[in-house]
Design a protein around this motif. Structure first.
Motif, PDB file in Angstrom:
ATOM      1  N   ARG A 100      28.350  42.544  52.577  1.00  0.00           N
ATOM      2  CA  ARG A 100      28.303  41.627  51.434  1.00  0.00           C
ATOM      3  C   ARG A 100      26.879  41.357  50.985  1.00  0.00           C
ATOM      4  O   ARG A 100      26.653  40.890  49.878  1.00  0.00           O
ATOM      5  N   LYS A 103      26.553  44.110  48.465  1.00  0.00           N
ATOM      6  CA  LYS A 103      27.435  43.893  47.299  1.00  0.00           C
ATOM      7  C   LYS A 103      28.147  42.565  47.510  1.00  0.00           C
ATOM      8  O   LYS A 103      28.978  42.443  48.416  1.00  0.00           O
ATOM      9  N   LYS A 104      27.820  41.593  46.682  1.00  0.00           N
ATOM     10  CA  LYS A 104      28.335  40.232  46.871  1.00  0.00           C
ATOM     11  C   LYS A 104      29.814  40.105  46.533  1.00  0.00           C
ATOM     12  O   LYS A 104      30.581  39.461  47.231  1.00  0.00           O
ATOM     13  N   GLU A 105      30.201  40.713  45.401  1.00  0.00           N
ATOM     14  CA  GLU A 105      31.574  40.503  44.927  1.00  0.00           C
ATOM     15  C   GLU A 105      32.563  41.411  45.672  1.00  0.00           C
ATOM     16  O   GLU A 105      32.210  42.506  46.128  1.00  0.00           O
ATOM     17  N   ASP A 106      33.813  40.918  45.791  1.00  0.00           N
ATOM     18  CA  ASP A 106      34.869  41.683  46.462  1.00  0.00           C
ATOM     19  C   ASP A 106      35.089  43.022  45.771  1.00  0.00           C
ATOM     20  O   ASP A 106      35.096  43.102  44.546  1.00  0.00           O
ATOM     21  N   THR A 107      35.309  44.046  46.572  1.00  0.00           N
ATOM     22  CA  THR A 107      35.744  45.329  46.011  1.00  0.00           C
ATOM     23  C   THR A 107      37.241  45.217  45.735  1.00  0.00           C
ATOM     24  O   THR A 107      38.010  44.835  46.615  1.00  0.00           O
ATOM     25  N   HIS A 290      32.594  43.474  51.700  1.00  0.00           N
ATOM     26  CA  HIS A 290      33.211  43.215  50.389  1.00  0.00           C
ATOM     27  C   HIS A 290      34.534  43.962  50.262  1.00  0.00           C
ATOM     28  O   HIS A 290      35.165  43.959  49.216  1.00  0.00           O
TER      29      HIS A 290
END
Ligand SMILES: C=C(O[C@@H]1C=C(C(=O)O)C=C[C@H]1O)C(=O)O
Length: 363
Positions: A100, A103-107, A290
């Motif tokens: 995370r 990449k912070k936002e959920d995949t 993520h």
């Protein structure tokens, strides 16, 4: 005669020593971080170097002027080494593609309109352990599609404990699975066990599954990383969370970002369940990565009477879906006949979970 120094005065000196020590510790940490970076560049899998730590401790013990004992000096430095190692490893983790921190936002996967992860409603992956016949798959798919299940599972290549156990129908099974799924507007997921089969399985399946026993098969992980299909990666039977996430990293590092993590229970000393469902792993994987995380409740406990409470618990800790085995007649199943649900059993399961799964409740 000189006056003894006051406590106040001595404390002022301590304050200055603290500041000097802090400066030195920070300086040391900066160098440690550089060493950590160099190790990552060299591709060293382990940052921990006990031999190096040991050499330093011995030297420090020899140089120790007192009044602390050698044991105390060693203890203090061991704490410094521990913190240094944690620093190296946390810097390193920042660079993992699954993290995370990268990449912070959920995949969120969108497989032909079926969304997995993020704010999407939890998905159900269901179907028999093994594909055994056209009729068995047709009955199951028709039934499950009617219950709102969008992803049909079924093994064509089976990882059996005994080489004499049913090994699966192979390509014939893939053909049945994909045809039946399509006819019922479902996606088809099936396990791939061998690098040589990734191409053919990708031709028929919408999602490739890497099973628990292959989580450490790095050649296979790389190969599915190069495939053009999403991958469901089960956690190994005795794999730590870190090993599981590194296995996912293998897939992402080859360019395939569409990975679903699947917790399926781990081996512990417990005998009343086949495996122990590790709910912390689900919560942690959601926190640290993520990627979507789902829970295979069938293998988690290996007993039907725990499926509903375990699925509820999994969804409560944030799982993005549930994987469950359903067979028209589990008693005659060629594999896992102890733990698959029949249709009546699935009805109960589905009703019990309906509100959490955002499914329509039967009236
Ligand atoms: C900094 C290093 O990494 C780790 C931390 C150490 C330390 O703080 O001195 C020593 C060995 C390693 O476990 C290193 O290998 O030198």
């Amino acid at each position: 005669m000189t006056q003894p120094r006051t406590i106040e005065d001595l404390r002022t000196e301590i304050d200055q020593i603290n500041r000097d020590l802090l400066k030195l510790l920070s300086q040391r940490a900066t160098v440690v971080a550089q060493i950590g970076h160099a190790k990552t560049q060299e591709g060293r899998p382990n940052h921990y170097d006990p031999a190096r730590e040991d050499r330093q401790l011995r030297e420090l013990e020899e140089l120790n002027p007192g009044p602390f004992t050698g044991a105390t000096v060693k203890h203090l430095f061991k704490e410094i080494f521990k913190a240094s190692l944690a620093l190296e490893e946390s810097n390193d983790k920042k660079q993992l593609l699954v993290s995370r921190k990268v990449k912070k936002e959920d995949t969120v996967l969108d497989i032909d309109g079926v969304k997995i992860g993020g704010d999407s409603p939890p998905i159900i992956i269901a179907g028999p352990c093994s594909i055994e016949s056209e009729e068995q798959m047709e009955q199951t798919a028709e039934y499950l599609a009617g219950k709102g299940v969008k992803i049909l599972r079924g093994g064509a290549y089976k990882p059996r404990t005994s080489p004499y156990g049913f090994q699966g129908m192979g390509v014939d099974g893939l053909i049945i699975g994909s045809r039946v799924a399509r006819a019922n507007k479902m996606l088809f997921i099936t396990e791939v066990m061998d690098t040589r089969d990734v191409e053919v399985v990708s031709e028929y399946a919408d999602i490739l599954q890497v099973g628990a026993r292959n989580m450490h098969n790095f050649a296979l992980l790389r190969e599915v990383g190069r495939a053009r299909r999403p991958v469901l990666l089960k956690r190994g039977l005795s794999a730590t969370i870190e090993e599981w996430l590194y296995a996912a990293e293998y897939i992402l590092s080859e360019g395939n970002n569409e990975v679903i993590l699947c917790e399926r229970g781990i081996r512990t000393f417990e005998k009343w369940t086949r495996n122990t469902l590790d709910l912390s792993a689900v919560a942690l994987a959601k926190q640290e990565t993520h990627l979507p995380v789902i829970v295979d409740v069938t293998h988690a406990a290996g007993r039907r009477d725990l499926l509903i409470p375990l699925a509820k618990a999994a969804l409560a800790v944030g799982a993005d879906g549930i994987h469950i085995e359903v067979h028209p007649n589990p008693a005659t199943a060629l594999s896992d006949n102890e733990q698959q649900l029949d249709f009546a059993g699935y009805d109960q399961f589905s009703d019990a979970l309906a509100s959490m799964l955002k499914l329509p409740v039967r009236v």
